[in-house]
Design a protein around this motif. Structure first.
Motif, PDB file in Angstrom:
ATOM      1  N   ARG A 191       7.708  -3.596  -1.510  1.00 13.72           N
ATOM      2  CA  ARG A 191       6.267  -3.430  -1.705  1.00 13.72           C
ATOM      3  C   ARG A 191       5.766  -2.484  -0.603  1.00 13.72           C
ATOM      4  O   ARG A 191       5.287  -2.920   0.452  1.00 13.72           O
ATOM      5  N   PRO A 192       5.877  -1.164  -0.824  1.00 12.36           N
ATOM      6  CA  PRO A 192       5.475  -0.220   0.217  1.00 12.36           C
ATOM      7  C   PRO A 192       3.960  -0.080   0.308  1.00 12.36           C
ATOM      8  O   PRO A 192       3.250  -0.161  -0.699  1.00 12.36           O
ATOM      9  N   VAL A 193       3.452   0.089   1.524  1.00 12.98           N
ATOM     10  CA  VAL A 193       2.045   0.416   1.739  1.00 12.98           C
ATOM     11  C   VAL A 193       1.984   1.712   2.540  1.00 12.98           C
ATOM     12  O   VAL A 193       2.861   1.989   3.359  1.00 12.98           O
ATOM     13  N   LEU A 194       0.962   2.503   2.300  1.00 12.20           N
ATOM     14  CA  LEU A 194       0.815   3.784   2.979  1.00 12.20           C
ATOM     15  C   LEU A 194      -0.076   3.633   4.204  1.00 12.20           C
ATOM     16  O   LEU A 194      -1.224   3.195   4.100  1.00 12.20           O
ATOM     17  N   VAL A 195       0.472   3.994   5.353  1.00 14.71           N
ATOM     18  CA  VAL A 195      -0.311   4.074   6.592  1.00 14.71           C
ATOM     19  C   VAL A 195      -0.743   5.531   6.721  1.00 14.71           C
ATOM     20  O   VAL A 195       0.081   6.414   6.948  1.00 14.71           O
ATOM     21  N   ARG A 196      -2.019   5.774   6.551  1.00 15.59           N
ATOM     22  CA  ARG A 196      -2.520   7.141   6.420  1.00 15.59           C
ATOM     23  C   ARG A 196      -2.546   7.910   7.731  1.00 15.59           C
ATOM     24  O   ARG A 196      -2.522   9.136   7.731  1.00 15.59           O
ATOM     25  N   ARG A 197      -2.605   7.185   8.850  1.00 19.79           N
ATOM     26  CA  ARG A 197      -2.669   7.822  10.161  1.00 19.79           C
ATOM     27  C   ARG A 197      -1.546   7.317  11.043  1.00 19.79           C
ATOM     28  O   ARG A 197      -1.209   6.137  11.021  1.00 19.79           O
ATOM     29  N   ASP A 198      -0.982   8.212  11.831  1.00 17.73           N
ATOM     30  CA  ASP A 198       0.101   7.882  12.750  1.00 17.73           C
ATOM     31  C   ASP A 198      -0.504   7.275  14.022  1.00 17.73           C
ATOM     32  O   ASP A 198      -0.934   7.999  14.917  1.00 17.73           O
ATOM     33  N   ILE A 199      -0.564   5.943  14.078  1.00 21.32           N
ATOM     34  CA  ILE A 199      -1.097   5.258  15.253  1.00 21.32           C
ATOM     35  C   ILE A 199      -0.029   4.336  15.825  1.00 21.32           C
ATOM     36  O   ILE A 199       0.823   3.840  15.079  1.00 21.32           O
ATOM     37  N   PRO A 200      -0.031   4.085  17.140  1.00 21.18           N
ATOM     38  CA  PRO A 200       0.995   3.227  17.745  1.00 21.18           C
ATOM     39  C   PRO A 200       1.031   1.845  17.098  1.00 21.18           C
ATOM     40  O   PRO A 200       0.002   1.188  16.953  1.00 21.18           O
ATOM     41  N   GLY A 201       2.235   1.418  16.689  1.00 21.61           N
ATOM     42  CA  GLY A 201       2.407   0.083  16.124  1.00 21.61           C
ATOM     43  C   GLY A 201       2.062  -0.047  14.658  1.00 21.61           C
ATOM     44  O   GLY A 201       2.299  -1.093  14.053  1.00 21.61           O
ATOM     45  N   PHE A 202       1.466   1.026  14.076  1.00 21.21           N
ATOM     46  CA  PHE A 202       1.091   1.013  12.656  1.00 21.21           C
ATOM     47  C   PHE A 202       0.174  -0.178  12.355  1.00 21.21           C
ATOM     48  O   PHE A 202      -0.777  -0.403  13.109  1.00 21.21           O
ATOM     49  N   ILE A 203       0.424  -0.920  11.294  1.00 19.66           N
ATOM     50  CA  ILE A 203      -0.458  -2.048  10.961  1.00 19.66           C
ATOM     51  C   ILE A 203       0.145  -3.369  11.433  1.00 19.66           C
ATOM     52  O   ILE A 203      -0.452  -4.113  12.211  1.00 19.66           O
ATOM     53  N   ALA A 204       1.345  -3.659  10.968  1.00 23.26           N
ATOM     54  CA  ALA A 204       1.929  -4.988  11.185  1.00 23.26           C
ATOM     55  C   ALA A 204       2.131  -5.306  12.656  1.00 23.26           C
ATOM     56  O   ALA A 204       1.809  -6.408  13.114  1.00 23.26           O
ATOM     57  N   ASN A 205       2.670  -4.361  13.426  1.00 24.80           N
ATOM     58  CA  ASN A 205       2.960  -4.681  14.817  1.00 24.80           C
ATOM     59  C   ASN A 205       1.704  -4.775  15.668  1.00 24.80           C
ATOM     60  O   ASN A 205       1.681  -5.492  16.666  1.00 24.80           O
ATOM     61  N   ARG A 206       0.657  -4.077  15.277  1.00 24.10           N
ATOM     62  CA  ARG A 206      -0.609  -4.245  16.006  1.00 24.10           C
ATOM     63  C   ARG A 206      -1.126  -5.675  15.808  1.00 24.10           C
ATOM     64  O   ARG A 206      -1.559  -6.335  16.762  1.00 24.10           O
ATOM     65  N   ILE A 207      -1.059  -6.153  14.575  1.00 28.68           N
ATOM     66  CA  ILE A 207      -1.525  -7.522  14.296  1.00 28.68           C
ATOM     67  C   ILE A 207      -0.569  -8.539  14.911  1.00 28.68           C
ATOM     68  O   ILE A 207      -0.989  -9.533  15.515  1.00 28.68           O
ATOM     69  N   GLN A 208       0.741  -8.286  14.788  1.00 30.58           N
ATOM     70  CA  GLN A 208       1.738  -9.217  15.313  1.00 30.58           C
ATOM     71  C   GLN A 208       1.638  -9.340  16.831  1.00 30.58           C
ATOM     72  O   GLN A 208       1.736 -10.447  17.387  1.00 30.58           O
ATOM     73  N   HIS A 209       1.444  -8.215  17.525  1.00 32.01           N
ATOM     74  CA  HIS A 209       1.363  -8.265  18.976  1.00 32.01           C
ATOM     75  C   HIS A 209       0.067  -8.909  19.452  1.00 32.01           C
ATOM     76  O   HIS A 209       0.051  -9.552  20.511  1.00 32.01           O
ATOM     77  N   ALA A 210      -1.009  -8.748  18.701  1.00 29.83           N
ATOM     78  CA  ALA A 210      -2.241  -9.452  19.054  1.00 29.83           C
ATOM     79  C   ALA A 210      -2.030 -10.963  18.965  1.00 29.83           C
ATOM     80  O   ALA A 210      -2.458 -11.724  19.842  1.00 29.83           O
ATOM     81  N   LEU A 211      -1.343 -11.401  17.911  1.00 29.33           N
ATOM     82  CA  LEU A 211      -1.033 -12.829  17.740  1.00 29.33           C
ATOM     83  C   LEU A 211      -0.095 -13.324  18.849  1.00 29.33           C
ATOM     84  O   LEU A 211      -0.328 -14.371  19.459  1.00 29.33           O
ATOM     85  N   ALA A 212       0.973 -12.552  19.122  1.00 26.89           N
ATOM     86  CA  ALA A 212       1.942 -12.964  20.141  1.00 26.89           C
ATOM     87  C   ALA A 212       1.313 -12.968  21.532  1.00 26.89           C
ATOM     88  O   ALA A 212       1.626 -13.840  22.356  1.00 26.89           O
ATOM     89  N   ARG A 213       0.443 -12.018  21.816  1.00 23.62           N
ATOM     90  CA  ARG A 213      -0.214 -11.977  23.127  1.00 23.62           C
ATOM     91  C   ARG A 213      -1.021 -13.256  23.364  1.00 23.62           C
ATOM     92  O   ARG A 213      -0.978 -13.834  24.446  1.00 23.62           O
ATOM     93  N   GLU A 214      -1.740 -13.702  22.340  1.00 20.04           N
ATOM     94  CA  GLU A 214      -2.524 -14.930  22.474  1.00 20.04           C
ATOM     95  C   GLU A 214      -1.611 -16.144  22.582  1.00 20.04           C
ATOM     96  O   GLU A 214      -1.859 -17.051  23.392  1.00 20.04           O
TER      97      GLU A 214
END
Length: 309
Positions: free
Chosen positions: A173-196
Motif C-alpha cells: 500500500r504505497p503512499v506518496l510523500v510529496r516533499r523530501d523532509i527528514p524522517g518522511f511521515i512515519a518516522n517523524r510520528i514514530q520518533h515523537a511517540l518514542a521520545r515521549e
C-alpha cells in the motif's frame, strides 16, 4: 493485475534487502540480490526461506528459484528497477548509485530504501534524477504493507506511477510523500511517540513493560483501524484543541536524544542484537519473538487488507 515489470535488482542483503527480494520473488518477478560482503548472501537466502514459510509456504521453492545472487554490482545491469537497501550511510548510498548510474541502461528506475536520509542528497549522485525515488519499507519489509514513496525535486510523475504500480502489484500500500523532509511521515510520528515514551520511563512514571502495554492495548489497537487525524475527527477537533491547550506545554520536546538513550548506546545496551536494551534478550528469546511477531504481523496485515478492501 498486469505485471508492471518483470525483473529487478536489490542491492544489500541485510534484513531489509532480504525481505524486499523475498516479497517480489514471491509475486513471480525475477530478482537479483547483490551484496559483496562475504557470507551475506547465504545468510540472506536462509532468512528469505524462513520468511517465505510465514506467508508463502506453498511457493517457497518457486520463489527461491526466482532469486539469483551476486557479489558484483554489475549484475544489476539489465534490471528494470534497482532498489538499494544498504546501511544508512549517505556517502555509501551515493557511491553505489554513482556506480549504478554508469552500469544500468537509461530506462532503469532507481529507488533508495532509507528511513529518513535526504532523497535529494542521494539522487544528486546520478544523472537520472527524474527516474529516482525513495522507497521506505518497514521491517519486516515483506510483511508490513505500507511503503513511503518519496520524491526528489526532479522525480517525474511517470517514475512515481511506475514504482507505485510495482509496489501495488507486490501487495503493498504505497503512499506518496510529496516533499523530501527528514524522517518522511512515519518516522517523524514514530520518533515523537518514542521520545515521549522514553521520557516517561526516564522520569519513573511507569516501567518499560507498562508503557508498552498502554501503547499496544489502547493506542496501538485503535491505530490499526483509524489514523490520528481521522481519530481527531471522530473524537471532535474541539476536544483535541482543549486538551492540546494544556497538555502540549508539558510534553517532551527536547531537541537532543535523552540522557537515558545516550547512556544505553554508550554502554552497548542497544537492544535485542546486544542482549540488553530496555529489556533483556537471550538469543533464543530474540529468535522466538522475531518469528512469532512476523507470523502475527502477516496475519494481522492480511486481515486489515481484507477489511480495507
Amino acid at each position: 493485475m498486469e505485471t508492471p515489470l518483470k525483473n529487478l535488482a536489490v542491492v544489500g542483503a541485510g534484513a531489509m534487502g532480504s525481505g524486499i527480494a523475498a516479497l517480489f520473488a514471491s509475486k513471480g518477478l525475477q530478482v537479483v540480490l547483490i551484496d559483496p560482503v562475504e557470507g551475506a548472501l547465504p545468510r540472506a537466502l536462509a532468512v528469505i526461506e524462513r520468511q517465505l514459510t510465514v506467508y508463502a509456504p506453498d511457493g517457497i521453492r518457486q520463489a527461491l528459484a526466482r532469486i539469483r545472487t551476486s557479489p558484483d554490482l554489475q549484475a544489476a545491469a539489465g534490471s528494470e528497477l534497482v532498489i538499494e537497501a544498504v546501511p544508512e550511510k549517505l556517502e555509501l548510498k551515493r557511491d553505489i548509485f554513482s556506480r549504478l548510474d554508469a552500469i544500468c541502461g537509461p530506462r532503469t528506475l532507481f529507488a533508495t530504501n532509507t528511513s529518513g536520509l535526504s532523497i535529494n542528497a542521494i539522487a544528486s549522485a546520478v544523472s537520472r534524477r527524474d527516474r529516482f525515488v525513495g522507497t521506505h519499507f518497514f521491517t519486516p519489509a515483506d510483511v508490513i504493507p505500507l511503503v513511503e514513496v518519496v520524491r526528489n525535486d526532479d522525480t517525474s510523475p511517470e517514475t512515481v506511477d511506475r514504482v507505485m504500480a510495482a509496489l501495488r502489484f507486490a501487495g503493498k500500500r504505497p503512499v506518496l510523500v510529496r516533499r523530501d523532509i527528514p524522517g518522511f511521515i512515519a518516522n517523524r510520528i514514530q520518533h515523537a511517540l518514542a521520545r515521549e515514551a522514553i521520557s516517561l520511563l526516564e522520569k519513573g512514571v511507569a516501567s518499560a513493560e507498562d508503557i508498552d502495554e498502554v501503547v499496544k492495548w489502547s493506542l496501538g489497537i485503535r491505530l490499526a483501524l483509524s489514523g490520528p487525524l481521522e481519530q481527531r475527527d471522530m473524537n471532535g477537533i474541539d476536544v483535541h484543541y482543549a486538551i492540546a491547550s494544556y497538555l502540549y506545554k508539558d510534553l517532551e520536546n527536547r531537541q537532543e536524544p535523552s540522557a537515558l538513550l545516550k547512556q544505553k548506546v554508550e554502554s552497548g545496551q542497544i537492544g535485542a542484537k546486544s542482549g540488553q536494551g530496555f529489556y533483556t534478550w537471550s538469543p533464543e528469546r530474540r529468535e522466538r519473538v522475531l518469528r512469532e511477531k512476523s507470523a502475527a504481523l502477516a496475519e494481522l496485515a492480511e486481515w486489515l487488507q481484507r477489511k480495507a478492501g
